[in-house]
Design an enzyme around this catalytic site. Structure first.
Site, mmCIF file in Angstrom:
data_model
loop_
_atom_site.group_PDB
_atom_site.id
_atom_site.type_symbol
_atom_site.label_atom_id
_atom_site.label_comp_id
_atom_site.label_asym_id
_atom_site.label_seq_id
_atom_site.Cartn_x
_atom_site.Cartn_y
_atom_site.Cartn_z
ATOM 1 N N ARG A 242 0.804 -1.223 0.000
ATOM 2 C CA ARG A 242 0.000 0.000 0.000
ATOM 3 C C ARG A 242 0.839 1.277 0.000
ATOM 4 O O ARG A 242 0.537 2.253 -0.676
ATOM 5 C CB ARG A 242 -0.885 -0.011 1.252
ATOM 6 C CG ARG A 242 -1.568 1.317 1.591
ATOM 7 C CD ARG A 242 -2.313 1.156 2.918
ATOM 8 N NE ARG A 242 -2.747 2.401 3.505
ATOM 9 C CZ ARG A 242 -3.992 2.877 3.442
ATOM 10 N NH1 ARG A 242 -4.903 2.235 2.750
ATOM 11 N NH2 ARG A 242 -4.317 3.994 4.055
ATOM 12 N N ASN A 259 -1.298 9.227 2.045
ATOM 13 C CA ASN A 259 -2.590 9.825 2.392
ATOM 14 C C ASN A 259 -2.740 10.112 3.886
ATOM 15 O O ASN A 259 -3.847 10.368 4.377
ATOM 16 C CB ASN A 259 -3.719 8.910 1.917
ATOM 17 C CG ASN A 259 -4.975 9.685 1.564
ATOM 18 O OD1 ASN A 259 -4.896 10.847 1.169
ATOM 19 N ND2 ASN A 259 -6.130 9.055 1.710
ATOM 20 N N ARG A 260 -1.634 10.052 4.619
ATOM 21 C CA ARG A 260 -1.591 10.538 6.008
ATOM 22 C C ARG A 260 -0.407 11.477 6.200
ATOM 23 O O ARG A 260 -0.091 11.858 7.314
ATOM 24 C CB ARG A 260 -1.441 9.367 7.002
ATOM 25 C CG ARG A 260 -2.547 8.324 6.935
ATOM 26 C CD ARG A 260 -3.882 8.872 7.423
ATOM 27 N NE ARG A 260 -4.905 7.825 7.466
ATOM 28 C CZ ARG A 260 -5.602 7.400 6.408
ATOM 29 N NH1 ARG A 260 -5.399 7.950 5.218
ATOM 30 N NH2 ARG A 260 -6.499 6.431 6.540
ATOM 31 N N HIS A 313 -9.235 6.310 -5.477
ATOM 32 C CA HIS A 313 -8.798 5.196 -4.636
ATOM 33 C C HIS A 313 -9.742 4.017 -4.848
ATOM 34 O O HIS A 313 -10.759 4.128 -5.512
ATOM 35 C CB HIS A 313 -8.857 5.587 -3.153
ATOM 36 C CG HIS A 313 -7.791 6.543 -2.713
ATOM 37 N ND1 HIS A 313 -6.787 6.189 -1.857
ATOM 38 C CD2 HIS A 313 -7.591 7.846 -3.017
ATOM 39 C CE1 HIS A 313 -5.999 7.227 -1.644
ATOM 40 N NE2 HIS A 313 -6.463 8.252 -2.327
ATOM 41 N N TYR A 315 -11.099 0.516 -2.090
ATOM 42 C CA TYR A 315 -12.392 0.289 -2.667
ATOM 43 C C TYR A 315 -13.484 0.685 -1.657
ATOM 44 O O TYR A 315 -13.172 1.051 -0.520
ATOM 45 C CB TYR A 315 -12.569 -1.203 -3.001
ATOM 46 C CG TYR A 315 -12.429 -2.123 -1.808
ATOM 47 C CD1 TYR A 315 -11.201 -2.635 -1.451
ATOM 48 C CD2 TYR A 315 -13.547 -2.454 -1.021
ATOM 49 C CE1 TYR A 315 -11.068 -3.478 -0.341
ATOM 50 C CE2 TYR A 315 -13.406 -3.290 0.090
ATOM 51 C CZ TYR A 315 -12.167 -3.787 0.419
ATOM 52 O OH TYR A 315 -12.038 -4.603 1.525
ATOM 53 N N GLU A 388 -13.747 6.398 -3.728
ATOM 54 C CA GLU A 388 -13.387 4.992 -3.506
ATOM 55 C C GLU A 388 -14.160 4.164 -4.519
ATOM 56 O O GLU A 388 -15.364 3.937 -4.378
ATOM 57 C CB GLU A 388 -13.759 4.562 -2.081
ATOM 58 C CG GLU A 388 -12.957 5.245 -0.987
ATOM 59 C CD GLU A 388 -11.577 4.630 -0.754
ATOM 60 O OE1 GLU A 388 -11.241 3.634 -1.434
ATOM 61 O OE2 GLU A 388 -10.847 5.161 0.106
HETATM 62 ZN ZN LIG Z 1 -6.597 4.231 -1.024
#
Ligand SMILES: [Zn+2]
Ligand SMILES: *[C@@H]1O[C@H](CO)[C@@H](O)[C@H](O)[C@H]1NC(C)=O
Ligand SMILES: *[C@@H]1O[C@H](CO)[C@@H](O)[C@H](O)[C@H]1NC(C)=O
Length: 434
Positions: A242, A259-260, A313, A315, A388
């Site tokens: 990931r 994404n953080r 992104h 899902y 998503e």
């Molecule tokens: Zn994602």
């Protein structure tokens, strides 16, 4: 398949796996499905997910009260997982006993469909492509569409892969139109995301006749692969990776969650982790990942005319709006909700596909340092959203090649409807950017 085809396939398999890298084959990896029955069991699962980073809880950070959660574990962990679940009387069942043949079958499907690949031409619906192939395709577009397509490299990944961005216009020469900015592949294993970005590109370039209105007063800026190293890793080493590939302070654990890693309310424990071994590791500092810096620079470059930022992104069928870090809603929440609603309604009418939409915090769980919070809070996007896309395959991130077409054509209905709504609401650059 002809014998020559078979030989080429074997050569491709060799070239792509055993020679350069040890391909993680997921031999005897088990996949369990868990069905938490109440809030206590849900919080127990979340606790286990934090305590057992070697168990990949693919659904643990998904929506509260989601009926099932999947967890992937190597077989030597399976018995301790089962006894732990039994001792807590958590309902579970073994879904997949050995992930290896399934991953291998998908790999073979994808390699087979790429046998006739003639770069730089690619058929988005026919295969998943590597970062290098996607770059070759992007690089070919300005020659084919000299007035309408521009490629720019915005920087490099940690492993020195060039990170490219495509700008699409209608070629009328008008400058400084408002912008729809789309990124893909922030998370490496979410393979439908780059496919979707490529499909959008093809709709805007090759299917221009049907989509002219989307480029009349707007330019589109598309970055199909943000996490280039992680994405390459999912093609060559480990399908379910990931994060990025930059080493961390922990020698055992590689990679940060882009994404953080963004600098708006970065570092809150409720929505990110300080543990380098976790999937939502936020990094030591905001923007300590080169790929995050590149996306930040891109957002800031267009911030004066950024009417719509969309991050692809998978899902879960969600249209996620800021904020992720707080339960409070941004000032223009209702406007963003109207855009999301246009997308969700278009999809449900077209295919009966059901999307939920709302703020990330409210709909899913807290996140902090995500890209949409930054786009809205710092880069002053008018509308910022994470889409998503639907699940596919065994673990949600891994649709078969044969499912690409259904997934991207449905999703395009939604993206297109949201673009139309954004253009209708904001026909020009929104001057009051907060
Ligand atoms: Zn994602
Ligand atoms: C989840 O279920 C519990 C108990 O049924 C309920 O109180 C809570 O509001 C639900 N949460 C969501 C997000 O639906
Ligand atoms: C965003 O808006 C605020 C408030 O008007 C402004 O101070 C800031 O400079 C803007 N950010 C960018 C990146 O332009």
């Amino acid at each position: 398949m002809t014998s020559i085809g078979l030989i080429i396939l074997l050569l491709l398999l060799l070239q792509h796996s055993s020679v350069l890298f040890a391909w993680q084959d997921y031999k005897d990896y088990h996949v369990f499905e868990l069905t938490p029955r109440d809030a206590n069991e849900e919080s127990l699962l979340r606790k286990l997910a934090r305590e057992k980073p070697q168990w990949d809880f693919l659904g643990s950070r998904r929506r509260e009260n989601e009926s099932t959660v999947r967890v992937m574990v190597p077989h030597e962990e399976a018995s301790s997982l089962v006894s732990l679940f039994d001792s807590h009387q958590l309902k579970h069942r073994l879904l997949i006993e050995d992930l290896a043949p399934l991953v291998q079958a998908q790999r073979a499907e994808n390699l087979r469909s790429r046998l006739h690949l003639q770069l730089p031409h690619i058929d988005v619906l026919a295969a998943f492509y590597t970062h290098a192939e996607i770059n070759a395709y992007l690089d070919s577009l300005p020659e084919r569409y000299p007035k309408r397509a521009q490629v720019k490299q915005f920087g490099w990944s940690y492993e020195r892969r060039p990170l490219k961005v495509l700008t699409i216009s209608n070629g009328d020469g008008r400058r400084n139109k408002p912008v729809i900015l789309i990124d893909g592949t922030v998370h490496a294993r979410e393979w439908i995301s780059p496919s979707m970005a490529l499909y959008i590109i093809q709709q805007l370039l090759e299917n221009y006749a049907e989509n002219q209105e989307l480029l009349q007063d707007y330019d589109w800026v598309i970055m199909p692969v943000v996490n280039a190293d992680g994405y390459e890793h999912t093609h060559t080493v480990s399908r379910y990776w990931r994060k990025t590939r930059k080493p961390t302070t922990d020698p055992e654990c590689v990679g940060t969650d882009i994404n953080r890693n963004f600098a708006h309310e970065w570092g809150r424990d409720a929505g990110s982790s300080s543990d380098p071994c976790e999937d939502i590791y936020r990094g030591e500092r905001p923007f300590d990942q080169p790929e995050s810096q590149v996306l930040r620079d891109l957002l800031l470059h267009y911030s004066q005319r950024l009417n719509f930022y969309l991050s692809l992104h998978s899902y879960g069928n969600y249209l996620l709006l800021p904020w992720g870090y707080t339960k409070d809603f941004p000032d223009n929440y209702q406007d963003m909700m109207a855009v999301a609603e246009a997308g969700a309604m278009a999809i449900v009418h077209a295919t009966n596909g059901i999307y939920s939409y709302g703020s990330t915090f409210y709909l899913l769980y807290p996140t902090s340092g995500d890209t949409t919070d930054y786009a809205l809070g710092v880069a002053n996007a008018t509308v910022a959203m994470t889409m998503e896309l639907p699940a596919g395959g065994f673990l949600g991130f891994d649709p078969w090649v044969s499912h690409i077409e259904g997934l991207v054509t449905e999703s395009w209905v939604g993206v297109r409807a949201m673009a139309v709504e954004v253009i209708r609401r904001y026909p020009t650059i929104v001057e009051d950017r907060k």
